[in-house]
Design a protein around this motif. Structure first.
Motif, PDB file in Angstrom:
ATOM      1  N   ILE A   1       8.479 -21.840 -26.909  1.00 58.78           N
ATOM      2  CA  ILE A   1       7.063 -21.989 -26.578  1.00 58.78           C
ATOM      3  C   ILE A   1       6.724 -21.164 -25.337  1.00 58.78           C
ATOM      4  CG2 ILE A   1       5.325 -23.611 -25.699  1.00 58.78           C
ATOM      5  CD1 ILE A   1       6.462 -25.703 -27.569  1.00 58.78           C
ATOM      6  N   GLY A   2       7.600 -21.210 -24.340  1.00 64.79           N
ATOM      7  CA  GLY A   2       7.366 -20.427 -23.134  1.00 64.79           C
ATOM      8  C   GLY A   2       7.295 -18.940 -23.419  1.00 64.79           C
ATOM      9  N   GLN A   3       8.183 -18.464 -24.276  1.00 65.52           N
ATOM     10  CA  GLN A   3       8.173 -17.047 -24.621  1.00 65.52           C
ATOM     11  C   GLN A   3       6.919 -16.669 -25.396  1.00 65.52           C
ATOM     12  OE1 GLN A   3      11.898 -16.769 -26.728  1.00 65.52           O
ATOM     13  NE2 GLN A   3      13.055 -16.198 -24.884  1.00 65.52           N
ATOM     14  N   ALA A   4       6.528 -17.500 -26.363  1.00 69.06           N
ATOM     15  CA  ALA A   4       5.341 -17.216 -27.168  1.00 69.06           C
ATOM     16  C   ALA A   4       4.089 -17.227 -26.303  1.00 69.06           C
ATOM     17  CB  ALA A   4       5.218 -18.231 -28.300  1.00 69.06           C
ATOM     18  N   LEU A   5       3.990 -18.208 -25.409  1.00 71.21           N
ATOM     19  CA  LEU A   5       2.837 -18.264 -24.511  1.00 71.21           C
ATOM     20  C   LEU A   5       2.818 -17.067 -23.574  1.00 71.21           C
ATOM     21  CD1 LEU A   5       2.409 -21.998 -23.425  1.00 71.21           C
ATOM     22  CD2 LEU A   5       0.761 -20.572 -24.645  1.00 71.21           C
ATOM     23  N   GLY A   6       3.989 -16.694 -23.093  1.00 68.38           N
ATOM     24  CA  GLY A   6       4.062 -15.544 -22.201  1.00 68.38           C
ATOM     25  C   GLY A   6       3.531 -14.288 -22.858  1.00 68.38           C
ATOM     26  N   LEU A   7       3.932 -14.042 -24.094  1.00 66.44           N
ATOM     27  CA  LEU A   7       3.459 -12.860 -24.820  1.00 66.44           C
ATOM     28  C   LEU A   7       1.957 -12.931 -25.060  1.00 66.44           C
ATOM     29  CD1 LEU A   7       6.354 -12.482 -27.434  1.00 66.44           C
ATOM     30  CD2 LEU A   7       5.879 -10.982 -25.487  1.00 66.44           C
ATOM     31  N   ALA A   8       1.470 -14.123 -25.456  1.00 66.56           N
ATOM     32  CA  ALA A   8       0.044 -14.274 -25.740  1.00 66.56           C
ATOM     33  C   ALA A   8      -0.801 -14.087 -24.482  1.00 66.56           C
ATOM     34  CB  ALA A   8      -0.225 -15.650 -26.354  1.00 66.56           C
ATOM     35  N   LEU A   9      -0.364 -14.658 -23.365  1.00 66.00           N
ATOM     36  CA  LEU A   9      -1.127 -14.521 -22.125  1.00 66.00           C
ATOM     37  C   LEU A   9      -1.026 -13.108 -21.561  1.00 66.00           C
ATOM     38  CD1 LEU A   9      -0.438 -17.939 -20.356  1.00 66.00           C
ATOM     39  CD2 LEU A   9      -2.525 -17.187 -21.514  1.00 66.00           C
ATOM     40  N   ASP A  10       0.090 -12.442 -21.795  1.00 64.95           N
ATOM     41  CA  ASP A  10       0.202 -11.032 -21.399  1.00 64.95           C
ATOM     42  C   ASP A  10      -0.864 -10.199 -22.127  1.00 64.95           C
ATOM     43  OD1 ASP A  10       1.839  -8.772 -20.095  1.00 64.95           O
ATOM     44  OD2 ASP A  10       1.757  -8.179 -22.195  1.00 64.95           O
ATOM     45  N   ASP A  11      -1.063 -10.486 -23.407  1.00 67.86           N
ATOM     46  CA  ASP A  11      -2.100  -9.787 -24.169  1.00 67.86           C
ATOM     47  C   ASP A  11      -3.492 -10.083 -23.623  1.00 67.86           C
ATOM     48  OD1 ASP A  11      -0.243  -8.622 -25.823  1.00 67.86           O
ATOM     49  OD2 ASP A  11      -0.468 -10.108 -27.434  1.00 67.86           O
ATOM     50  N   GLU A  12      -3.660 -11.256 -22.996  1.00 70.32           N
ATOM     51  CA  GLU A  12      -4.950 -11.644 -22.429  1.00 70.32           C
ATOM     52  C   GLU A  12      -5.137 -11.126 -21.005  1.00 70.32           C
ATOM     53  OE1 GLU A  12      -7.491 -13.207 -23.774  1.00 70.32           O
ATOM     54  OE2 GLU A  12      -6.606 -13.708 -25.726  1.00 70.32           O
ATOM     55  N   GLY A  13      -4.139 -10.406 -20.477  1.00 72.23           N
ATOM     56  CA  GLY A  13      -4.287  -9.789 -19.164  1.00 72.23           C
ATOM     57  C   GLY A  13      -3.640 -10.534 -18.019  1.00 72.23           C
ATOM     58  N   PHE A  14      -2.737 -11.474 -18.314  1.00 67.97           N
ATOM     59  CA  PHE A  14      -2.066 -12.247 -17.274  1.00 67.97           C
ATOM     60  C   PHE A  14      -0.591 -11.854 -17.184  1.00 67.97           C
ATOM     61  CE2 PHE A  14      -5.442 -14.999 -18.952  1.00 67.97           C
ATOM     62  CZ  PHE A  14      -6.149 -15.264 -17.792  1.00 67.97           C
ATOM     63  N   ASP A  15      -0.039 -11.944 -15.986  1.00 72.89           N
ATOM     64  CA  ASP A  15       1.408 -11.891 -15.807  1.00 72.89           C
ATOM     65  C   ASP A  15       1.940 -13.317 -15.889  1.00 72.89           C
ATOM     66  OD1 ASP A  15       1.530  -9.146 -15.490  1.00 72.89           O
ATOM     67  OD2 ASP A  15       1.215  -9.259 -13.326  1.00 72.89           O
ATOM     68  N   VAL A  16       3.151 -13.474 -16.379  1.00 74.39           N
ATOM     69  CA  VAL A  16       3.681 -14.810 -16.639  1.00 74.39           C
ATOM     70  C   VAL A  16       5.108 -14.938 -16.118  1.00 74.39           C
ATOM     71  CG1 VAL A  16       4.350 -16.442 -18.445  1.00 74.39           C
ATOM     72  CG2 VAL A  16       2.213 -15.157 -18.666  1.00 74.39           C
ATOM     73  N   ASP A  17       5.378 -16.075 -15.453  1.00 78.36           N
ATOM     74  CA  ASP A  17       6.734 -16.523 -15.171  1.00 78.36           C
ATOM     75  C   ASP A  17       6.935 -17.805 -15.961  1.00 78.36           C
ATOM     76  OD1 ASP A  17       6.957 -14.449 -13.433  1.00 78.36           O
ATOM     77  OD2 ASP A  17       7.065 -15.661 -11.611  1.00 78.36           O
ATOM     78  N   ALA A  18       8.159 -18.058 -16.423  1.00 77.77           N
ATOM     79  CA  ALA A  18       8.440 -19.283 -17.182  1.00 77.77           C
ATOM     80  C   ALA A  18       9.655 -19.981 -16.609  1.00 77.77           C
ATOM     81  CB  ALA A  18       8.654 -18.958 -18.657  1.00 77.77           C
ATOM     82  N   VAL A  19       9.521 -21.302 -16.427  1.00 77.75           N
ATOM     83  CA  VAL A  19      10.653 -22.147 -16.044  1.00 77.75           C
ATOM     84  C   VAL A  19      10.673 -23.340 -16.982  1.00 77.75           C
ATOM     85  CG1 VAL A  19      10.619 -21.414 -13.626  1.00 77.75           C
ATOM     86  CG2 VAL A  19       9.257 -23.395 -14.330  1.00 77.75           C
ATOM     87  N   HIS A  20      11.776 -24.112 -16.951  1.00 83.83           N
ATOM     88  CA  HIS A  20      11.970 -25.099 -18.007  1.00 83.83           C
ATOM     89  C   HIS A  20      12.258 -26.510 -17.505  1.00 83.83           C
ATOM     90  CE1 HIS A  20      11.964 -21.513 -20.421  1.00 83.83           C
ATOM     91  NE2 HIS A  20      13.024 -21.042 -19.776  1.00 83.83           N
ATOM     92  N   THR A  21      12.311 -26.713 -16.209  1.00 84.95           N
ATOM     93  CA  THR A  21      12.534 -28.048 -15.650  1.00 84.95           C
ATOM     94  C   THR A  21      11.562 -28.293 -14.503  1.00 84.95           C
ATOM     95  OG1 THR A  21      14.135 -27.380 -13.951  1.00 84.95           O
ATOM     96  CG2 THR A  21      14.996 -27.840 -16.182  1.00 84.95           C
ATOM     97  N   GLY A  22      11.407 -29.573 -14.170  1.00 86.74           N
ATOM     98  CA  GLY A  22      10.547 -29.916 -13.048  1.00 86.74           C
ATOM     99  C   GLY A  22      11.064 -29.376 -11.734  1.00 86.74           C
ATOM    100  N   GLU A  23      12.378 -29.396 -11.562  1.00 81.33           N
ATOM    101  CA  GLU A  23      12.972 -28.881 -10.329  1.00 81.33           C
ATOM    102  C   GLU A  23      12.676 -27.394 -10.161  1.00 81.33           C
ATOM    103  OE1 GLU A  23      15.308 -32.520 -11.499  1.00 81.33           O
ATOM    104  OE2 GLU A  23      14.420 -30.795 -12.523  1.00 81.33           O
ATOM    105  N   GLU A  24      12.814 -26.631 -11.256  1.00 83.51           N
ATOM    106  CA  GLU A  24      12.502 -25.203 -11.203  1.00 83.51           C
ATOM    107  C   GLU A  24      11.028 -24.975 -10.904  1.00 83.51           C
ATOM    108  OE1 GLU A  24      15.397 -22.865 -14.257  1.00 83.51           O
ATOM    109  OE2 GLU A  24      14.040 -24.335 -15.162  1.00 83.51           O
ATOM    110  N   ALA A  25      10.177 -25.817 -11.471  1.00 84.78           N
ATOM    111  CA  ALA A  25       8.738 -25.679 -11.241  1.00 84.78           C
ATOM    112  C   ALA A  25       8.400 -25.856  -9.772  1.00 84.78           C
ATOM    113  CB  ALA A  25       7.965 -26.694 -12.088  1.00 84.78           C
ATOM    114  N   LEU A  26       8.963 -26.883  -9.144  1.00 85.15           N
ATOM    115  CA  LEU A  26       8.672 -27.138  -7.736  1.00 85.15           C
ATOM    116  C   LEU A  26       9.176 -26.011  -6.851  1.00 85.15           C
ATOM    117  CD1 LEU A  26       9.472 -30.959  -7.588  1.00 85.15           C
ATOM    118  CD2 LEU A  26       7.218 -29.884  -7.541  1.00 85.15           C
TER     119      LEU A  26
END
Length: 258
Positions: free
Chosen positions: A26-51
């Motif tokens: 899901i993170g990869q698919a969203l990243g590609l879709a948002l890149d097409d919309e003009g955004f740069d994307v970082d993806a993490v997978h846990t709450g600790e990484e998010a913080l």
């Protein structure tokens, strides 16, 4: 415990979104879709990484899933909100009231439900980021009882003490104050503050009103600053406009519209 200090606003020519989702695909698919919309994307997978990652100065907005391993999404949201005003859009697999209200009460500015549509999500992100832009300077003060609102400075005081509002909460209060005691309907507030129509779902607005009342009311259960008009919308309590004596009182009070 993860130490967290959230940066206020990113850098660079493109908005950078931090996606927090334990599903790598899901993170990869969203990243590609948002890149097409003009955004740069970082993806993490846990709450600790998010913080940890949310403290980076280039992060402009967090797209946060509720269901996370380790530190759950609600806890992450609360800690991000306690640390600053970084925009947060909560992602939930269900649209029922319990999940949505829990996310908004935790401090999310907005929410979306799965499955996500890239174009709609991009519109939500842009609308939320518009609220971070400062309003044109207008040297005015608005008094609502013991609450003082300074739209040009982005400052709110209650009984002379500073009150920290999120950008969304500030715009909501400014819209009501600018109406001068007139009723503002829920649809009008959703359109003016969030920047888009929300298909009649007023949970987003009503939860933000509750959060705002907890900060500006002496007794949130008996509000005098932000009043509910049953069946109509909301209005501010008695509003007194006080212009800066050094500047002619000629400009309208801005509603901080994005």
């Amino acid at each position: 415990m993860v130490e967290l200090e959230v940066a206020q606003g990113g850098v660079g020519s493109r908005t950078r979104v931090l996606i927090v989702d334990d599903d790598v695909r899901i993170g990869q698919a969203l990243g590609l879709a948002l890149d097409d919309e003009g955004f740069d994307v970082d993806a993490v997978h846990t709450g600790e990484e998010a913080l940890s990652r949310a403290g980076a100065p280039e992060i402009d907005l967090v797209l946060l899933d509720l269901m996370l391993p380790g530190i759950d999404g609600l806890t992450v949201c609360r800690r991000l909100r306690d640390a600053g005003d970084l925009p947060i859009i909560m992602v939930t697999a269900r649209s029922d009231s319990a999940d949505v209200i829990a996310g908004l009460e935790a401090g999310a500015d907005d929410y979306v439900t799965k499955p996500l549509v890239a174009g709609e999500l991009a519109a939500r992100i842009r609308a939320l980021l518009r609220r971070r832009r400062p309003a044109p300077a207008t040297p005015r003060r608005l008094l609502l009882g013991d609450v003082e609102l300074r739209p040009d400075e982005g400052v709110v005081l209650r009984a002379g003490e500073p009150v920290h509002l999120t950008r969304t909460e500030f715009r909501l209060l400014a819209e009501l104050a600018a109406a001068g005691g007139r009723i503002v309907t829920r649809d009008e507030l959703l359109s003016r503050v969030w920047g888009y129509e929300y298909h009649g779902d007023t949970r987003l607005l009503d939860v933000h009103v509750r959060r705002l009342r907890r900060k500006v009311e002496a007794d949130p259960d008996r509000p005098t600053v932000v009043l509910t008009v049953r069946g109509a919308g909301y209005k501010a309590g008695q509003v007194e406009r006080r212009p800066d004596p050094a500047v002619p009182d000629t400009e309208p009070v801005p509603g901080w519209r994005g």
